[in-house]
Design an enzyme around this catalytic site. Structure first.
Site, short mmCIF file in Angstrom:
data_model
loop_
_atom_site.label_atom_id
_atom_site.label_comp_id
_atom_site.label_asym_id
_atom_site.label_seq_id
_atom_site.Cartn_x
_atom_site.Cartn_y
_atom_site.Cartn_z
N GLU A 148 41.80 11.55 -14.97
CA GLU A 148 40.94 10.70 -15.16
C GLU A 148 40.17 9.97 -16.14
OE1 GLU A 148 35.97 11.76 -14.23
OE2 GLU A 148 37.31 14.02 -14.10
N ASP A 181 36.24 7.83 -10.71
CA ASP A 181 34.67 8.66 -11.38
C ASP A 181 33.64 7.69 -11.14
OD1 ASP A 181 32.17 9.56 -12.29
OD2 ASP A 181 33.31 11.69 -12.37
N HIS A 184 31.68 6.63 -14.60
CA HIS A 184 32.40 6.22 -15.58
C HIS A 184 32.33 4.61 -15.59
CE1 HIS A 184 32.60 10.14 -17.37
NE2 HIS A 184 33.01 10.96 -16.20
N ARG A 213 23.79 9.29 -13.43
CA ARG A 213 24.64 10.38 -13.13
C ARG A 213 23.91 11.86 -12.74
NH1 ARG A 213 29.40 11.75 -12.79
NH2 ARG A 213 30.39 12.45 -14.59
N GLU A 242 29.88 14.86 -8.00
CA GLU A 242 30.28 15.34 -9.51
C GLU A 242 29.23 14.44 -10.02
OE1 GLU A 242 32.76 15.81 -13.63
OE2 GLU A 242 32.58 14.45 -11.95
#
Length: 264
Positions: A148, A181, A184, A213, A242
């Site tokens: 990742e 992700d 990111h 986030r 997440e």
């Protein structure tokens, strides 16, 4: 595409209770967290009971104090051994695999002291060695080790999907794949949708969270475009939530699942 939710976000005393809550909220499974010190391996009886009770647990997101790209050879070795163990456990559960960043919180080129103690060529060499060993172990178990990329403030080695794909390709192993992700990617990718398309042959998993986030729908990401791209490239993996939750899980999680499903 299935939508899964990381276990720490879901209320419940047991995985069975968490899964019941998650499915009622609109999710299809639970993404596990893999701590160090053989903690994940010690959970095997609990995980096996959950599997027998129908809990869907396809993936493991590593949660260790050090990682495969550590500057210390001893800590790198421990991280590899921990991940080998986690791969063995997820294989026994019939899952997809385990994901890890190159490192987290170890060093940033964007913050003082700016000069890392190891040159880029050595960064690549230690990551390639670790991923090759883990990939060979994963291949023997018919699971995946997944790399990742993290943003520039959390890791200095692998920030983009293209960097992750280059390392996956260099191992020559089909068991080494990449994770996207959205949080990111929002920081690092010039064009997140193009990055997903270019990484398509190596993209095995997606984690989803907003530009801030928090959960999808609370920020400015273009979810219609992201998920249309995944559909267009034939991505059939999971979308694993997440993030940090804005609001109580009893409200936030059903809203988030409903929000994502609008675009599937």
């Amino acid at each position: 595409m299935r939508i899964t939710c990381q276990e720490q976000l879901v209320p419940g005393r047991t995985l069975q209770e968490k899964f019941d809550f998650a499915t009622a909220a609109g999710f299809d499974g639970i993404e596990l967290r893999g701590k160090g010190d053989r903690h994940f391996e010690s959970r095997l009886p609990e995980l096996a009971r959950a599997k027998a009770d129908g809990v869907v647990m396809p993936t493991v997101c590593v949660e260790m104090p050090h990682f495969i790209g550590d500057f210390s050879a001893e800590l790198r070795r421990d991280a590899i051994d921990q991940l080998r163990s986690q791969l063995s456990v997820i294989a026994e559960l019939g899952g997809l695999g385990v994901m890890t960043p190159a490192s987290w919180g170890q060093f940033s080129l964007r913050l003082p002291p700016f000069e890392p103690p190891r040159p880029p060529a050595e960064d690549r060499a230690v990551l390639l060695d670790a991923l090759t060993e883990l990939g060979e172990h994963a291949a023997a178990l018919d699971v995946l080790i997944m790399l990742e990329p993290l943003n520039r403030y959390e890791n200095h080695m692998v920030n983009t999907l293209a960097q992750a794909v280059e390392l996956c390709r260099a191992t020559g192993l089909g068991s080494v794949r990449a994770v996207g992700d959205t949080y990111h990617m929002n920081i690092e990718e010039d064009d997140p949708c193009s990055a997903l398309a270019e990484a398509a042959p190596y993209l095995a998993h997606m984690q989803v969270s907003e530009s801030n986030r928090h959960q999808p729908g609370t920020g400015h990401l273009d979810w219609a475009a992201h998920l249309a791209t995944l559909d267009a490239i034939g991505y059939h993996g999971d979308l694993a939530l997440e993030c940090r939750l804005r609001g109580e899980p009893e409200t936030a999680l059903p809203q988030t699942a409903a929000f994502l499903r609008k675009f599937l």
